[in-house]
Design a protein around this motif. Structure first.
Motif, PDB file in Angstrom:
ATOM      1  N   VAL A 292     -17.803   4.239 -34.813  1.00 35.23           N
ATOM      2  CA  VAL A 292     -16.758   5.030 -34.144  1.00 35.23           C
ATOM      3  C   VAL A 292     -15.962   4.141 -33.193  1.00 35.23           C
ATOM      4  CG1 VAL A 292     -16.295   6.965 -32.595  1.00 35.23           C
ATOM      5  CG2 VAL A 292     -18.039   7.192 -34.375  1.00 35.23           C
ATOM      6  N   LEU A 293     -16.660   3.268 -32.465  1.00 34.89           N
ATOM      7  CA  LEU A 293     -15.974   2.349 -31.553  1.00 34.89           C
ATOM      8  C   LEU A 293     -15.033   1.433 -32.327  1.00 34.89           C
ATOM      9  CD1 LEU A 293     -15.559   1.095 -28.750  1.00 34.89           C
ATOM     10  CD2 LEU A 293     -17.575  -0.344 -29.187  1.00 34.89           C
ATOM     11  N   GLN A 294     -15.496   0.929 -33.467  1.00 31.57           N
ATOM     12  CA  GLN A 294     -14.639   0.051 -34.275  1.00 31.57           C
ATOM     13  C   GLN A 294     -13.383   0.790 -34.734  1.00 31.57           C
ATOM     14  OE1 GLN A 294     -16.008  -1.161 -38.217  1.00 31.57           O
ATOM     15  NE2 GLN A 294     -15.106  -3.163 -37.918  1.00 31.57           N
ATOM     16  N   MET A 295     -13.543   2.045 -35.085  1.00 28.50           N
ATOM     17  CA  MET A 295     -12.413   2.832 -35.578  1.00 28.50           C
ATOM     18  C   MET A 295     -11.317   2.934 -34.515  1.00 28.50           C
ATOM     19  SD  MET A 295     -12.692   6.584 -37.351  1.00 28.50           S
ATOM     20  CE  MET A 295     -13.301   7.367 -35.841  1.00 28.50           C
ATOM     21  N   THR A 296     -11.727   3.051 -33.257  1.00 28.53           N
ATOM     22  CA  THR A 296     -10.746   3.199 -32.181  1.00 28.53           C
ATOM     23  C   THR A 296     -10.259   1.847 -31.643  1.00 28.53           C
ATOM     24  OG1 THR A 296     -12.553   3.384 -30.573  1.00 28.53           O
ATOM     25  CG2 THR A 296     -11.658   5.427 -31.463  1.00 28.53           C
ATOM     26  N   ALA A 297     -11.115   0.803 -31.756  1.00 28.40           N
ATOM     27  CA  ALA A 297     -10.785  -0.494 -31.155  1.00 28.40           C
ATOM     28  C   ALA A 297     -10.125  -1.472 -32.122  1.00 28.40           C
ATOM     29  CB  ALA A 297     -12.055  -1.137 -30.588  1.00 28.40           C
ATOM     30  N   ALA A 298     -10.261  -1.215 -33.425  1.00 27.29           N
ATOM     31  CA  ALA A 298      -9.871  -2.208 -34.433  1.00 27.29           C
ATOM     32  C   ALA A 298      -8.396  -2.593 -34.378  1.00 27.29           C
ATOM     33  CB  ALA A 298     -10.220  -1.706 -35.829  1.00 27.29           C
ATOM     34  N   THR A 299      -7.529  -1.662 -34.007  1.00 27.59           N
ATOM     35  CA  THR A 299      -6.093  -1.966 -33.982  1.00 27.59           C
ATOM     36  C   THR A 299      -5.515  -1.904 -32.565  1.00 27.59           C
ATOM     37  OG1 THR A 299      -5.546   0.356 -34.424  1.00 27.59           O
ATOM     38  CG2 THR A 299      -5.769  -1.094 -36.334  1.00 27.59           C
TER      39      THR A 299
ATOM     40  N   ASP B 266     -11.258  -6.583 -26.254  1.00 32.45           N
ATOM     41  CA  ASP B 266     -11.611  -7.949 -25.867  1.00 32.45           C
ATOM     42  C   ASP B 266     -12.923  -8.370 -26.526  1.00 32.45           C
ATOM     43  OD1 ASP B 266     -13.558  -6.561 -24.482  1.00 32.45           O
ATOM     44  OD2 ASP B 266     -12.693  -6.924 -22.500  1.00 32.45           O
ATOM     45  N   GLU B 267     -13.401  -9.550 -26.159  1.00 32.47           N
ATOM     46  CA  GLU B 267     -14.601 -10.073 -26.813  1.00 32.47           C
ATOM     47  C   GLU B 267     -15.836  -9.225 -26.509  1.00 32.47           C
ATOM     48  OE1 GLU B 267     -15.297 -14.274 -26.844  1.00 32.47           O
ATOM     49  OE2 GLU B 267     -13.173 -14.756 -26.680  1.00 32.47           O
TER      50      GLU B 267
ATOM     51  N   ARG C  72      -5.550  -4.789 -40.760  1.00 28.25           N
ATOM     52  CA  ARG C  72      -5.284  -4.620 -39.326  1.00 28.25           C
ATOM     53  C   ARG C  72      -6.572  -4.550 -38.509  1.00 28.25           C
ATOM     54  NH1 ARG C  72      -2.276   0.712 -39.200  1.00 28.25           N
ATOM     55  NH2 ARG C  72      -2.015   0.231 -36.998  1.00 28.25           N
ATOM     56  N   LYS C  73      -7.537  -5.412 -38.865  1.00 28.18           N
ATOM     57  CA  LYS C  73      -8.798  -5.442 -38.128  1.00 28.18           C
ATOM     58  C   LYS C  73      -8.761  -6.553 -37.082  1.00 28.18           C
ATOM     59  CE  LYS C  73     -11.764  -3.678 -41.849  1.00 28.18           C
ATOM     60  NZ  LYS C  73     -12.847  -4.048 -42.808  1.00 28.18           N
ATOM     61  N   LEU C  74      -9.022  -6.158 -35.843  1.00 33.58           N
ATOM     62  CA  LEU C  74      -9.069  -7.139 -34.759  1.00 33.58           C
ATOM     63  C   LEU C  74     -10.455  -7.770 -34.727  1.00 33.58           C
ATOM     64  CD1 LEU C  74      -7.339  -5.722 -31.554  1.00 33.58           C
ATOM     65  CD2 LEU C  74      -6.983  -7.952 -32.578  1.00 33.58           C
ATOM     66  N   THR C  75     -10.589  -8.920 -35.360  1.00 34.01           N
ATOM     67  CA  THR C  75     -11.861  -9.633 -35.321  1.00 34.01           C
ATOM     68  C   THR C  75     -11.737 -10.805 -34.347  1.00 34.01           C
ATOM     69  OG1 THR C  75     -11.249 -10.917 -37.271  1.00 34.01           O
ATOM     70  CG2 THR C  75     -12.533  -8.903 -37.635  1.00 34.01           C
ATOM     71  N   LEU C  76     -12.830 -11.524 -34.155  1.00 38.87           N
ATOM     72  CA  LEU C  76     -12.904 -12.507 -33.071  1.00 38.87           C
ATOM     73  C   LEU C  76     -11.810 -13.583 -33.110  1.00 38.87           C
ATOM     74  CD1 LEU C  76     -14.491 -13.067 -30.533  1.00 38.87           C
ATOM     75  CD2 LEU C  76     -16.111 -14.429 -31.878  1.00 38.87           C
ATOM     76  N   PRO C  77     -11.492 -14.188 -34.257  1.00 42.97           N
ATOM     77  CA  PRO C  77     -10.434 -15.218 -34.244  1.00 42.97           C
ATOM     78  C   PRO C  77      -9.099 -14.688 -33.716  1.00 42.97           C
ATOM     79  CG  PRO C  77     -11.625 -15.260 -36.328  1.00 42.97           C
ATOM     80  CD  PRO C  77     -12.064 -14.020 -35.615  1.00 42.97           C
ATOM     81  N   VAL C  78      -8.775 -13.436 -34.059  1.00 43.18           N
ATOM     82  CA  VAL C  78      -7.504 -12.844 -33.604  1.00 43.18           C
ATOM     83  C   VAL C  78      -7.602 -12.441 -32.133  1.00 43.18           C
ATOM     84  CG1 VAL C  78      -5.884 -10.926 -33.905  1.00 43.18           C
ATOM     85  CG2 VAL C  78      -6.869 -12.050 -35.909  1.00 43.18           C
ATOM     86  N   ILE C  79      -8.726 -11.872 -31.735  1.00 47.72           N
ATOM     87  CA  ILE C  79      -8.906 -11.475 -30.325  1.00 47.72           C
ATOM     88  C   ILE C  79      -8.710 -12.677 -29.406  1.00 47.72           C
ATOM     89  CG2 ILE C  79     -10.639 -10.725 -28.631  1.00 47.72           C
ATOM     90  CD1 ILE C  79     -11.747  -8.872 -30.882  1.00 47.72           C
ATOM     91  N   LYS C  80      -9.269 -13.817 -29.811  1.00 49.85           N
ATOM     92  CA  LYS C  80      -9.124 -15.033 -29.015  1.00 49.85           C
ATOM     93  C   LYS C  80      -7.661 -15.492 -28.968  1.00 49.85           C
ATOM     94  CE  LYS C  80     -13.806 -16.941 -29.823  1.00 49.85           C
ATOM     95  NZ  LYS C  80     -14.242 -17.192 -28.440  1.00 49.85           N
ATOM     96  N   ALA C  81      -6.930 -15.328 -30.070  1.00 46.96           N
ATOM     97  CA  ALA C  81      -5.514 -15.734 -30.104  1.00 46.96           C
ATOM     98  C   ALA C  81      -4.651 -14.792 -29.262  1.00 46.96           C
ATOM     99  CB  ALA C  81      -5.015 -15.768 -31.544  1.00 46.96           C
ATOM    100  N   VAL C  82      -4.949 -13.498 -29.335  1.00 46.97           N
ATOM    101  CA  VAL C  82      -4.196 -12.507 -28.553  1.00 46.97           C
ATOM    102  C   VAL C  82      -4.373 -12.765 -27.060  1.00 46.97           C
ATOM    103  CG1 VAL C  82      -4.055 -10.058 -27.932  1.00 46.97           C
ATOM    104  CG2 VAL C  82      -4.229 -10.729 -30.341  1.00 46.97           C
TER     105      VAL C  82
ATOM    106  N   MET D   1      -3.588 -18.955 -34.769  1.00 46.84           N
ATOM    107  CA  MET D   1      -5.020 -19.187 -34.562  1.00 46.84           C
ATOM    108  C   MET D   1      -5.329 -20.686 -34.496  1.00 46.84           C
ATOM    109  SD  MET D   1      -6.942 -16.163 -36.721  1.00 46.84           S
ATOM    110  CE  MET D   1      -5.714 -15.640 -37.909  1.00 46.84           C
ATOM    111  N   ARG D   2      -4.626 -21.454 -35.305  1.00 48.10           N
ATOM    112  CA  ARG D   2      -4.826 -22.914 -35.265  1.00 48.10           C
ATOM    113  C   ARG D   2      -4.252 -23.494 -33.969  1.00 48.10           C
ATOM    114  NH1 ARG D   2      -2.724 -22.548 -40.794  1.00 48.10           N
ATOM    115  NH2 ARG D   2      -4.493 -22.426 -42.228  1.00 48.10           N
ATOM    116  N   LYS D   3      -3.129 -22.958 -33.529  1.00 51.09           N
ATOM    117  CA  LYS D   3      -2.493 -23.437 -32.304  1.00 51.09           C
ATOM    118  C   LYS D   3      -3.449 -23.370 -31.122  1.00 51.09           C
ATOM    119  CE  LYS D   3       1.148 -22.134 -28.995  1.00 51.09           C
ATOM    120  NZ  LYS D   3       2.272 -21.190 -28.719  1.00 51.09           N
ATOM    121  N   TYR D   4      -4.194 -22.270 -31.038  1.00 49.61           N
ATOM    122  CA  TYR D   4      -5.106 -22.078 -29.903  1.00 49.61           C
ATOM    123  C   TYR D   4      -6.553 -22.459 -30.235  1.00 49.61           C
ATOM    124  CZ  TYR D   4      -1.194 -19.661 -27.738  1.00 49.61           C
ATOM    125  OH  TYR D   4       0.039 -19.367 -27.201  1.00 49.61           O
ATOM    126  N   GLY D   5      -6.766 -22.987 -31.421  1.00 47.51           N
ATOM    127  CA  GLY D   5      -8.107 -23.432 -31.805  1.00 47.51           C
ATOM    128  C   GLY D   5      -9.117 -22.297 -31.905  1.00 47.51           C
TER     129      GLY D   5
END
Length: 332
Positions: free
Chosen positions: A155-162, A167-168, A242-252, A284-288
């Motif tokens: 349920v948390l993923q459903m609301t947090a994914a987009t 955050d991490e 449109r899933k916010l996973t760790l590589p994207v969260i770190k870039a955002v 994602m590469r820009k910010y490693g």
């Protein structure tokens, strides 16, 4: 070289635990039967017999054997863990509107959403029957809590994914729910039923928790840099979904205003166009963040191995350590 020295850790586990896993599979087939609703075994068999690694039930068996358990309750608990896992997959495929799992059409596609949800409910009920048969309130408490945590994580993923505010810490909470909770419960109940000490039970929990987190972070990273043939997924599927996973969260977290606007358009609003995946990968590469995500996965695998030091010196303990290495070996 013998087979055991060249095969993968989960294959060696399967080899060592073959007799007990056969008993688990027999119990699963018996308990998924239904005298009045033949669709239940049809739907369940489609997923249960699809060739999964059976990693979670093997963790339960391995933990019990580590402590020299001589009874048969670990067979019931391993079947319980597999039923819970299968039930969550049936429900997940409905929620995610998935069309494929393990290279085969999903149950909701072959039958319908109602069948998948109701058969998943049936498997949850069967899992609780099996838990009760062990006569251990401690085991019931662990697996009931894990089941609630899994549902909460979904349920948390459903609301947090987009939601770009994710955050991490929230990501970790989701991962603990959707993946790590069942890994840690699987190892923990194996130790409890075998009479392990409190310190050892805590170590088994810590191992399963860290293993599950490493496993999921690795999976999320491979979505952006994996081999499609090996992973069974197309590169960038999580981005397209449109899933916010760790590589994207770190870039955002490091994005400029213009970059944040890009993430808002593609992830929050879902307005994607040609070239967006390439731009996302460049950011994602820009910010490693791909490399940082890889380091996080390796760190969790190392935590899993550290937890094992509290357990008895045993071939299975070494194999569990190898398993922690294996789940992140795809990232090298």
């Amino acid at each position: 070289m013998t087979i055991s020295t060249i095969s993968k850790p989960h294959e060696r586990l399967a080899e060592i635990l073959a007799g007990e896993m056969e008993a688990v599979n027999t119990l699963i087939r018996t308990r998924m039967a239904s005298e009045h609703a033949p669709r239940i075994p049809e739907v369940t068999a489609h997923l249960v017999e699809a060739g999964g690694k059976r990693l979670r039930p093997m963790l339960t068996l391995a933990a019990a054997r580590l402590f020299g358990y001589g009874g048969d309750h670990h067979i019931r608990l391993a079947a319980t863990v597999e039923f819970i896992h299968t039930a969550t997959l049936l429900h997940d495929d409905v929620v995610d509107e998935s069309a494929q799992r393990r290279g085969r059409p999903t149950a909701n596609l072959l039958w319908d959403n109602k069948s998948s949800v109701l058969v998943g409910d049936y498997l949850f009920s069967r899992s609780f029957q099996l838990m009760v048969e062990t006569g251990s309130l401690r085991v019931l408490d662990i697996l009931a809590n894990a089941s609630a945590t899994i549902a909460e994580g979904e349920v948390l993923q459903m609301t947090a994914a987009t939601d770009l505010r994710t955050d991490e810490a929230v990501y970790l909470q989701v991962v603990r729910g959707k993946t790590a909770a069942l890994f840690s419960a699987a190892t923990e109940v194996g130790g409890v039923i075998a009479g392990a000490s409190e310190e050892q039970v805590r170590a088994l929990f810590a191992y399963g928790d860290a293993l599950g987190i490493a496993f999921q972070i690795a999976d999320d990273l491979l979505d952006y840099q994996g081999d499609s043939k090996a992973t069974g997924k197309n590169v960038g599927d999580d981005f397209r979904e449109r899933k916010l996973t760790l590589p994207v969260i770190k870039a955002v977290a490091q994005a400029t205003p213009d970059e944040r606007a890009f993430w808002e358009r593609t992830i929050e609003k879902g307005r994607q166009q040609d070239g967006d995946l390439d731009l996302a990968l460049n950011l994602m590469r820009k910010y490693g963040t791909l490399e940082e995500t890889r380091k996080d996965a390796l760190a969790w695998a190392a935590k899993a191995k550290t937890a094992l030091t509290a357990l008895p010196d045993h071939e299975l303990r070494d194999l569990l350590g190898d398993l922690a290495d294996y789940v992140v070996s795809r990232l090298s």
